[in-house]
Design an enzyme around this catalytic site. Structure first.
Site, PDB file in Angstrom:
ATOM      1  N   GLN A 110      47.171  46.629  37.283  1.00  0.00           N
ATOM      2  CA  GLN A 110      47.161  45.678  38.392  1.00  0.00           C
ATOM      3  C   GLN A 110      48.553  45.509  39.025  1.00  0.00           C
ATOM      4  OE1 GLN A 110      43.851  43.932  38.649  1.00  0.00           O
ATOM      5  NE2 GLN A 110      44.521  43.667  40.757  1.00  0.00           N
ATOM      6  N   LYS A 113      48.932  48.442  41.375  1.00  0.00           N
ATOM      7  CA  LYS A 113      47.934  48.327  42.451  1.00  0.00           C
ATOM      8  C   LYS A 113      48.373  47.269  43.464  1.00  0.00           C
ATOM      9  CE  LYS A 113      43.781  47.704  40.951  1.00  0.00           C
ATOM     10  NZ  LYS A 113      42.448  47.184  40.524  1.00  0.00           N
ATOM     11  N   LYS A 125      45.738  39.732  34.479  1.00  0.00           N
ATOM     12  CA  LYS A 125      44.311  39.972  34.246  1.00  0.00           C
ATOM     13  C   LYS A 125      43.843  39.042  33.144  1.00  0.00           C
ATOM     14  CE  LYS A 125      41.016  42.651  35.749  1.00  0.00           C
ATOM     15  NZ  LYS A 125      40.870  43.321  37.060  1.00  0.00           N
ATOM     16  N   ASP A 165      35.831  40.138  38.432  1.00  0.00           N
ATOM     17  CA  ASP A 165      35.826  41.511  37.932  1.00  0.00           C
ATOM     18  C   ASP A 165      34.423  41.685  37.314  1.00  0.00           C
ATOM     19  OD1 ASP A 165      37.956  43.843  37.384  1.00  0.00           O
ATOM     20  OD2 ASP A 165      36.683  43.750  35.622  1.00  0.00           O
ATOM     21  N   THR A 208      36.228  45.675  48.013  1.00  0.00           N
ATOM     22  CA  THR A 208      36.601  46.775  47.105  1.00  0.00           C
ATOM     23  C   THR A 208      35.830  48.044  47.476  1.00  0.00           C
ATOM     24  OG1 THR A 208      36.928  45.095  45.413  1.00  0.00           O
ATOM     25  CG2 THR A 208      37.003  47.389  44.705  1.00  0.00           C
ATOM     26  N   ASN A 239      29.080  44.709  42.193  1.00  0.00           N
ATOM     27  CA  ASN A 239      29.746  44.381  43.449  1.00  0.00           C
ATOM     28  C   ASN A 239      30.405  45.592  44.108  1.00  0.00           C
ATOM     29  OD1 ASN A 239      32.721  43.579  44.554  1.00  0.00           O
ATOM     30  ND2 ASN A 239      31.139  42.218  45.333  1.00  0.00           N
TER      31      ASN A 239
HETATM   32  P1  NDP Z   1      29.935  44.019  38.297  1.00  0.00           P
HETATM   33  O1  NDP Z   1      29.806  43.180  37.091  1.00  0.00           O
HETATM   34  O2  NDP Z   1      29.491  43.491  39.605  1.00  0.00           O
HETATM   35  O3  NDP Z   1      29.169  45.411  38.080  1.00  0.00           O
HETATM   36  C1  NDP Z   1      29.483  46.243  37.025  1.00  0.00           C
HETATM   37  C2  NDP Z   1      28.564  47.453  37.054  1.00  0.00           C
HETATM   38  O4  NDP Z   1      29.039  48.423  36.113  1.00  0.00           O
HETATM   39  C3  NDP Z   1      27.143  47.116  36.643  1.00  0.00           C
HETATM   40  O5  NDP Z   1      26.248  47.992  37.286  1.00  0.00           O
HETATM   41  C4  NDP Z   1      27.172  47.364  35.143  1.00  0.00           C
HETATM   42  O6  NDP Z   1      25.916  47.688  34.570  1.00  0.00           O
HETATM   43  C5  NDP Z   1      28.087  48.572  35.068  1.00  0.00           C
HETATM   44  N1  NDP Z   1      28.781  48.604  33.772  1.00  0.00           N
HETATM   45  C6  NDP Z   1      29.663  47.700  33.291  1.00  0.00           C
HETATM   46  N2  NDP Z   1      30.068  48.040  32.063  1.00  0.00           N
HETATM   47  C7  NDP Z   1      29.435  49.175  31.768  1.00  0.00           C
HETATM   48  C8  NDP Z   1      29.446  50.021  30.638  1.00  0.00           C
HETATM   49  N3  NDP Z   1      30.198  49.753  29.568  1.00  0.00           N
HETATM   50  N4  NDP Z   1      28.679  51.139  30.674  1.00  0.00           N
HETATM   51  C9  NDP Z   1      27.909  51.407  31.757  1.00  0.00           C
HETATM   52  N5  NDP Z   1      27.871  50.646  32.866  1.00  0.00           N
HETATM   53  C10 NDP Z   1      28.614  49.554  32.858  1.00  0.00           C
HETATM   54  O7  NDP Z   1      31.475  44.457  38.352  1.00  0.00           O
HETATM   55  P2  NDP Z   1      32.329  44.989  39.593  1.00  0.00           P
HETATM   56  O8  NDP Z   1      31.478  45.799  40.498  1.00  0.00           O
HETATM   57  O9  NDP Z   1      33.083  43.871  40.140  1.00  0.00           O
HETATM   58  O10 NDP Z   1      33.386  45.935  38.849  1.00  0.00           O
HETATM   59  C11 NDP Z   1      33.143  47.317  38.618  1.00  0.00           C
HETATM   60  C12 NDP Z   1      34.455  48.027  38.357  1.00  0.00           C
HETATM   61  O11 NDP Z   1      35.304  47.874  39.495  1.00  0.00           O
HETATM   62  C13 NDP Z   1      35.271  47.518  37.165  1.00  0.00           C
HETATM   63  O12 NDP Z   1      35.947  48.600  36.587  1.00  0.00           O
HETATM   64  C14 NDP Z   1      36.269  46.570  37.817  1.00  0.00           C
HETATM   65  O13 NDP Z   1      37.430  46.421  37.030  1.00  0.00           O
HETATM   66  C15 NDP Z   1      36.558  47.330  39.096  1.00  0.00           C
HETATM   67  N6  NDP Z   1      37.112  46.562  40.200  1.00  0.00           N
HETATM   68  C16 NDP Z   1      36.468  45.447  40.682  1.00  0.00           C
HETATM   69  C17 NDP Z   1      36.995  44.769  41.764  1.00  0.00           C
HETATM   70  C18 NDP Z   1      36.303  43.610  42.379  1.00  0.00           C
HETATM   71  O14 NDP Z   1      36.783  43.116  43.401  1.00  0.00           O
HETATM   72  N7  NDP Z   1      35.188  43.138  41.856  1.00  0.00           N
HETATM   73  C19 NDP Z   1      38.261  45.181  42.377  1.00  0.00           C
HETATM   74  C20 NDP Z   1      38.810  46.406  41.844  1.00  0.00           C
HETATM   75  C21 NDP Z   1      38.249  47.039  40.782  1.00  0.00           C
HETATM   76  P3  NDP Z   1      25.142  46.567  33.707  1.00  0.00           P
HETATM   77  O15 NDP Z   1      24.746  45.517  34.689  1.00  0.00           O
HETATM   78  O16 NDP Z   1      24.013  47.301  33.103  1.00  0.00           O
HETATM   79  O17 NDP Z   1      26.132  46.063  32.680  1.00  0.00           O
HETATM   80  O1  2IT Z   2      40.719  45.042  39.487  1.00  0.00           O
HETATM   81  C1  2IT Z   2      40.899  44.335  40.500  1.00  0.00           C
HETATM   82  O2  2IT Z   2      41.741  44.632  41.361  1.00  0.00           O
HETATM   83  C2  2IT Z   2      40.070  43.140  40.673  1.00  0.00           C
HETATM   84  N1  2IT Z   2      39.206  42.878  39.847  1.00  0.00           N
HETATM   85  C3  2IT Z   2      40.304  42.223  41.837  1.00  0.00           C
HETATM   86  C4  2IT Z   2      41.462  41.293  41.569  1.00  0.00           C
HETATM   87  C5  2IT Z   2      41.698  40.217  42.604  1.00  0.00           C
HETATM   88  O3  2IT Z   2      42.572  39.388  42.314  1.00  0.00           O
HETATM   89  O4  2IT Z   2      41.060  40.192  43.654  1.00  0.00           O
END
Ligand code: NDP
Ligand code: 2IT
Length: 444
Positions: A110, A113, A125, A165, A208, A239
């Site tokens: 982070q 980033k 985090k 997250d 994102t 998300n």
């Molecule tokens: P969500 O909780 O909205 O979605 C996560 C997704 O990933 C779900 O479909 C989930 O499936 C799947 N998942 C999670 N863990 C596992 C696992 N161990 N094995 C298989 N599938 C898995 O999270 P986000 O979309 O917010 O985050 C997704 C990724 O993006 C993460 O790595 C996060 O750190 C990163 N990220 C998020 C940001 C944000 O703004 N939200 C910003 C930057 C990065 P299930 O529902 O079955 O668990």
């Molecule tokens: O991994 C990431 O960059 C996030 N989960 C978003 C962090 C934030 O402060 O918006």
């Protein structure tokens, strides 16, 4: 032994049993070797040692009572990693796999980033090993309130600003914010990803995923290509995945596969996003349901099979280490040309090496998924200014930031003699700014 190797070895010794933290630190530090060679003053100032040691890590107990009256205890974490260029900023993850190693890898990533966004935000985090799956609304709310009852004393709009997250979205941010406001008695921008009715920013929900696709599109445009007509696979269905899918389709691509942790769906006609959002955002259901509702779509048990689906572009948007060497080889065999990381560290070192050798354009997480936190910083700016920008204004800024990050890492890679190596480019470009700020502020 050179400086980078020495720091890496000490880090592994001092932080045993933290494999994800070691993995992230190794990738970053190895690519910084040419930087510390040009800047011998960094070694004298123990800059890498300070950069890889969190300024502060808070570990706490989160007790809560379920609907049947049973008492549960979860672990809570907030790692305040680096505040050289701004207040700590980074998400909260609620997932049973969460531990200190995972929070530290995410925090370290982070820092760089957030630096790449060009906005004044440091790195942090946090999260919990709480599993939101199968919990009632009341249980989620009580857990969030208990979590914030400890966290509130460590955060603030000018000190540390958490966001979402995995497992933490708009609903959880609402409960966390409500409890913070109740404890502190102030309505400030202490969390981002807030609802639009209480200080949130337009586009933060989409940011994102949209940002990821803006960067992929820029990488393609620079090579005389576009997303139009391309086959895309997106892992995850949360998300980041949903809005990556939305923007890729808006730009003319066909998203043919998505997954959740149980399995994946294949829909050669293109994912029907309205159905997917209904299942995932509204009903909080399983992806299997999609195949039952959409004619022609197929469901496969087990999520890893998705990487065998032939595609032009792969967007891993679920979690760390979802693409290992074997999955990367299958993607290459299936014709993948571009990989954009929406999740944090979704490709392991062997996978990255496979893509590098195959000449795949690989856009690493800390650059490609920076649109979320960048828009969080735009939310902070709007909160402090007590004003709102329109959807078009925020979206235009997001796009400009993503294109800027692409050219910044591309330029850094060229300057350091590793043209096209965006892993190195992103690490170098992000680090140089943090190193300059840390140097200016003395030994702290
Ligand atoms: P969500 O909780 O909205 O979605 C996560 C997704 O990933 C779900 O479909 C989930 O499936 C799947 N998942 C999670 N863990 C596992 C696992 N161990 N094995 C298989 N599938 C898995 O999270 P986000 O979309 O917010 O985050 C997704 C990724 O993006 C993460 O790595 C996060 O750190 C990163 N990220 C998020 C940001 C944000 O703004 N939200 C910003 C930057 C990065 P299930 O529902 O079955 O668990
Ligand atoms: O991994 C990431 O960059 C996030 N989960 C978003 C962090 C934030 O402060 O918006």
């Amino acid at each position: 032994m050179n400086y980078v190797q020495r720091v890496l070895e000490e880090l592994k010794k001092k932080n045993p049993c933290e494999p994800e933290f070691h993995q992230a630190a190794e990738e970053i530090l190895l690519s910084l070797a040419p930087v510390v060679e040009r800047h011998p003053e960094y070694e004298k100032a123990a800059l890498l040692e300070r950069f890889t040691e969190p300024e502060r890590a808070v570990l706490f107990r989160v007790p809560w009572v379920d609907d049947r009256g049973a008492v549960h205890v979860n672990k809570g974490y907030r790692v305040q990693f680096n505040s050289a260029i701004g207040p700590y900023k980074g998400g909260l993850r609620f997932h049973p796999s969460v531990n200190l190693s995972i929070i530290k890898f995410l925090g370290l990533e982070q820092i760089l980033k957030n630096s790449l966004t060009g906005l004044p935000i440091g790195g942090g985090k946090g999260g919990s090993d709480f599993d939101p799956k199968g919990k009632s609304e009341g249980e989620i709310m009580r857990f969030c309130q208990s979590f914030m009852t400890e966290l509130f004393r460590h955060i603030g709009q000018d000190t540390d600003v958490p966001a979402g997250d995995i497992g933490v979205g708009g609903r959880e941010i609402g409960y966390l914010f409500g409890q913070y406001k109740r404890l502190r008695g102030e309505h400030v921008g202490v969390l981002t990803g807030r609802g639009l009715s209480y200080g949130g920013s337009l586009v933060r929900t989409e940011a994102t995923g949209y940002g990821l696709v803006y960067m992929v599109e820029e990488a393609m445009n620079c090579r005389g290509e576009t997303l139009s007509g391309k086959k895309v696979i997106v892992s995850g269905s949360g998300n980041v995945a949903l809005y990556a899918c939305e923007k890729a389709q808006a730009l003319g691509a066909t998203v043919i596969a998505m997954y959740d942790s149980d399995g994946y769906v294949l829909d050669m006609g293109g994912i029907d996003l309205a159905v997917m959002k209904q299942i995932k955002e509204v009903e909080r259901g399983r992806i299997k349901e999609y195949a039952a509702r959409v004619k022609g779509a197929k469901y496969f048990e087990g999520c890893r099979g998705i990487w065998s689906v032939p595609c032009d572009v792969a967007l891993p948007c679920a979690t760390q280490n979802e693409i290992g060497g074997e999955s990367a080889r299958r993607l290459v065999a299936g014709g993948v040309k571009y990989v954009g990381e929406g999740a944090n560290m979704p490709t392991d070192p062997e996978g990255i090496e496979v893509f590098r050798r195959a000449g795949v354009v690989f856009l690493p997480a800390k650059a490609a998924n920076a649109g979320g936190v960048a828009t969080s910083a735009l939310e902070m700016a709007q909160s402090s200014g007590r004003m709102y920008w329109t959807f078009e204004e925020v979206d235009a800024k997001l796009r400009e930031i993503m294109v800027g990050i692409y050219h910044n890492m591309d330029g850094a890679a060229k300057e350091y003699g590793v043209a096209g190596d965006y892993v190195a480019g992103a690490n170098i470009a992000g680090f140089l700014k943090v190193a300059e700020a840390m140097t200016a502020q003395g030994i702290v």
